[in-house]
Design a protein around this motif. Structure first.
Motif, PDB file in Angstrom:
ATOM      1  N   ASN B 187       0.684   8.217   6.930  1.00  0.00           N
ATOM      2  CA  ASN B 187       1.194   8.170   6.318  1.00  0.00           C
ATOM      3  C   ASN B 187       2.417   7.697   7.463  1.00  0.00           C
ATOM      4  N   SER B 188       2.030   7.075   8.580  1.00  0.00           N
ATOM      5  CA  SER B 188       3.441   6.493   9.154  1.00  0.00           C
ATOM      6  C   SER B 188       3.550   4.750   9.667  1.00  0.00           C
ATOM      7  N   GLY B 189       4.000   4.820   8.741  1.00  0.00           N
ATOM      8  CA  GLY B 189       3.883   3.445   8.618  1.00  0.00           C
ATOM      9  C   GLY B 189       3.348   2.691   8.170  1.00  0.00           C
ATOM     10  N   PHE B 190       2.513   1.280   7.812  1.00  0.00           N
ATOM     11  CA  PHE B 190       1.775   0.448   7.319  1.00  0.00           C
ATOM     12  C   PHE B 190       0.814   0.722   7.223  1.00  0.00           C
ATOM     13  N   ASP B 191      -0.189   0.124   6.841  1.00  0.00           N
ATOM     14  CA  ASP B 191      -1.951   0.781   7.272  1.00  0.00           C
ATOM     15  C   ASP B 191      -2.915  -0.405   7.466  1.00  0.00           C
TER      16      ASP B 191
END
Lengths: 473, 473
Positions: B187-191
């Motif tokens: 979940n390190s930013g938008f997928d």
């Protein structure tokens, strides 16, 4: 602090009881779960309907005021923290289960539904909603979706994203996108819901969702297993998945330190095994099919493991109470760590195959920097997701240890990056890790994120400062 | 037709053998699988590396030339059809399996890998790659991902989207986004990968992917079951899922007409049951666990079904050959329909719970408009996805029947829409259904799609005319 007339307009559209401006009334919404951020809002709005959320957003954004969406406010990375010139929109009054379709295995709920209530509604219909995490009694599904929550059953059922079929979202301009669908296959254009899941309220406010349900579980086996090292844990995971027919629904790794802290600080917790071991696996096998073949599968894997040295000892829960006691050991770790003194948390993931190397390399790296530091790396080995937490050296000053948070984070995250891992596995970025995102994601990836943010929220009114680095408007 | 110097520049970067301009050489790439579209390209490019794809895209887009990405060219909706001023970029030379990580249950493959080769590479490592569809011997994984392919095992394993962990993508400006990750939680930013999966090459060109693998299957049961109606089929589906421990990996519905056409037109096919029945279910239960409890579960559900009237007769495959013969009945339906005369195809989905009502309402609606029309509605009941195909009235003129395609489509799609279904379930939109997308998706949804297209491909150079309605640049 707010533009003149905005509060009056909000009261007109939402009702006076839905617009909080008193310090005491707002306090619960301003509290940050881990106490890492100062939070103070200009107002807290509590709409009852999707239309009221839309009104709130359009009134605020048209007045140039930023909106901070909030669900259960249990996040760990400051994702719903407000500044004094910003307005919190809480979903906590939108708690309806709108519908449940048992033949379609779907449930449609509003964003404010508490996760445990979604689980209960599913169970009442003879179904399973498998999302499960420690905060499930107070977190709300809208927050789970906005952060793409993980938890203990991802191994078998996927993250919150994989459990979602449809969404209803209020956009930055106040329009409502009604994407509530219960379809398993729908390729009629881009899959818009994917943009909003995991976007932490920066691209839109999720107001309702249609979620997948599964057959209820009929047999369940829980075991607490002593293993020599993480490599044995990874080996066993593969064997449990194969032998159980891919019905290993949870596989949690605990170091000896975690068990010691839990037994020391949490009343009623005790070591279920006779002799200490360096590592433990908490494994759960479960199936909707009746029968007892999972017990056979568990015994067979343990027997082989005892023979080849992957397992040194194990206890199998003989009742639901015993299973709950084993899970309590796992779920009490964060609280036990807090009681032990200063602790630094790192929510990371690496490919499962690299997890053993990660544990030793990251452990060695922090030990070089902070002599005496105690590594308490526990979590979801099946997902390659560890909470690589550090407890202060015994006897040291806790504040001095906590002051080294950035240094420790950098050391651990560098090892994560070298192993193609993620510095934000399941908790998200929030306001805690935008700099880490910027550092560890490629410039192209960050550009793409900025491009969609610019397209959907050009004035940066939705949760500014979360995920992407904050720039003063 | 192309700007001066472009072909020379392409040859310089890709090599002369990678730039086809002769009519014969280009013919296979210009062919549209169902022959619905005229296709003729200015050139066909066959890059060998991701860098060459990036060069091809940036040279073309900078010269103002549109690029049509193509993988196996087996799509059914004209998704990779070119105009004479456009250039096809084929991925058919990028066929490497870059890596396989058995402990992480992942495989990384280039976009040109044939689906069956991905399946084989997984099987060689004792793993399962579960995406399976009729074209698997010739379709390529890049196309499967660009269209979010479905197929027969979605019920248990999900669509192509759910099987994807990471992507490598060439963007409209020629930059490469390296998002090849094998992480289960990130979940390190938008997928970002979610944007490109199912976007049919309109937002970027997928050049490689990291895919999920599963434990190999150890027991498998296949049955062909006579049922009175679709409602009984939906009931049985739920019972199979529960009794098998959610190990029902396929559940296909066939009407009597489909079986008759297959037995009439396909050599070697015969009705496996003694008496005719109105509907049939082809069910497959399978598990990675050894044992024979799936056979017991199958028998138990059938016994109950025979008692309560959900089942009138059934045959269980006693060997892999028998199972293959049952599957051949199902997979031969499209060919048998073609040999029977004019047929109109509709790839739709509805909530599983509404499928019985859909079959009767849509069937009645087309019968009113086209007396004598024969409805051949078959497909993936477990996903609510039917291929609601129409065969011409016996003896009528085939061309006159085919000329009513738009009218029939409109009638069926209106019933789909009234039941919250999708008019493009698993084949996508391509150039066949942009008008249907525009009609049946909400204006807000269409606006959102245009917004991301504008953000990622502002000059509309990537597969223009697919998905979103074409506007002359």
């Amino acid at each position: 602090m707010l533009p003149e007339g905005l509060i009056d307009a909000l009261i007109e559209h939402l009702g006076a009881d839905a617009v909080l401006t008193g310090r005491d009334a707002m306090a619960p919404y301003e509290r940050d779960w881990r106490g890492q951020f100062r939070s103070q809002a200009a107002a807290v709005l509590r709409p009852r309907t999707t239309g009221q959320v839309a009104d709130a957003v359009s009134l605020c954004t048209q007045a140039g005021v930023a909106v901070i969406p909030q669900a259960g406010n249990t996040g760990l990375v400051g994702g719903s923290v407000a500044r004094p010139d910003q307005v919190i929109v809480s979903l906590d009054r939108m708690t309806a289960v709108r519908s449940l379709d048992a033949d379609n295995d779907t449930i449609t709920v509003e964003a404010g539904c508490i996760l445990a209530d979604v689980q209960r509604a599913a169970a009442d219909a003879g179904r399973l909603f498998p999302l499960s995490l420690a905060a499930e009694g107070s977190c709300r599904i809208g927050g789970n979706l906005a952060t793409n929550a993980g938890g203990v059953n991802v191994l078998r059922y996927g993250n919150a994203r994989e459990l979602t079929l449809g969404l209803e979202v209020v956009l930055a301009d106040g329009r409502i996108w009604d994407g509530l669908t219960g379809l398993r296959k729908d390729n009629s254009g881009f899959d818009l819901k994917q943009w909003f899941i995991g976007s932490e309220g920066t691209l839109g406010i999720i107001t309702a969702a249609t979620l997948r349900l599964f057959p209820a579980l009929a047999q369940r086996e829980t075991a607490f297993i002593a293993v020599p090292d993480p490599a044995a844990a990874v080996r066993l995971l593969g064997e449990f998945r194969q032998a159980s027919g891919d019905n290993c629904i949870a596989c949690e790794l605990l170091p000896r330190l975690a068990l010691e802290l839990v037994c020391r600080h949490i009343p009623g917790c005790r070591d279920p095994l006779d002799r200490p071991a360096p590592w433990y696996l908490l494994v759960e096998l479960a199936s909707p099919a009746a029968g007892d073949w999972l017990a056979d599968a568990l015994q067979a894997v343990l027997a082989t493991g005892l023979d080849d040295g992957s397992v040194s000892d194990a206890v199998i829960a003989g009742s639901l109470d015993q299973a709950a006691a084993l899970w309590r050991l796992r779920e009490s770790i964060p609280e036990a760590q807090t009681r032990e003194g200063g602790s630094l948390k790192h929510d990371i993931s690496v490919p499962v195959s690299r997890l053993p190397a990660f544990v030793s390399e990251a452990g060695a790296a922090v030990a070089r920097a902070i002599p005496g530091v105690r590594v308490c790396a526990f979590g979801h080995v099946g997902d390659g997701n560890l909470h690589f937490n550090l407890s202060q050296p015994p006897g040291d000053d806790g504040d001095a240890f906590l002051a080294r948070a950035d240094e420790a984070g950098r050391i651990i995250h560098d090892v994560v990056a070298a192993m193609d891992g993620s510095v934000a596995a399941e908790h998200g970025i929030g306001r805690l890790k935008p700099a880490a995102l910027q550092r560890y994601r490629s410039p192209v990836a960050v550009d793409l994120m900025r491009a969609i943010k610019q397209a959907l929220d050009p004035d940066n009114r939705l949760n500014p400062g979360a995920v992407l680095e904050y720039r003063e408007p």
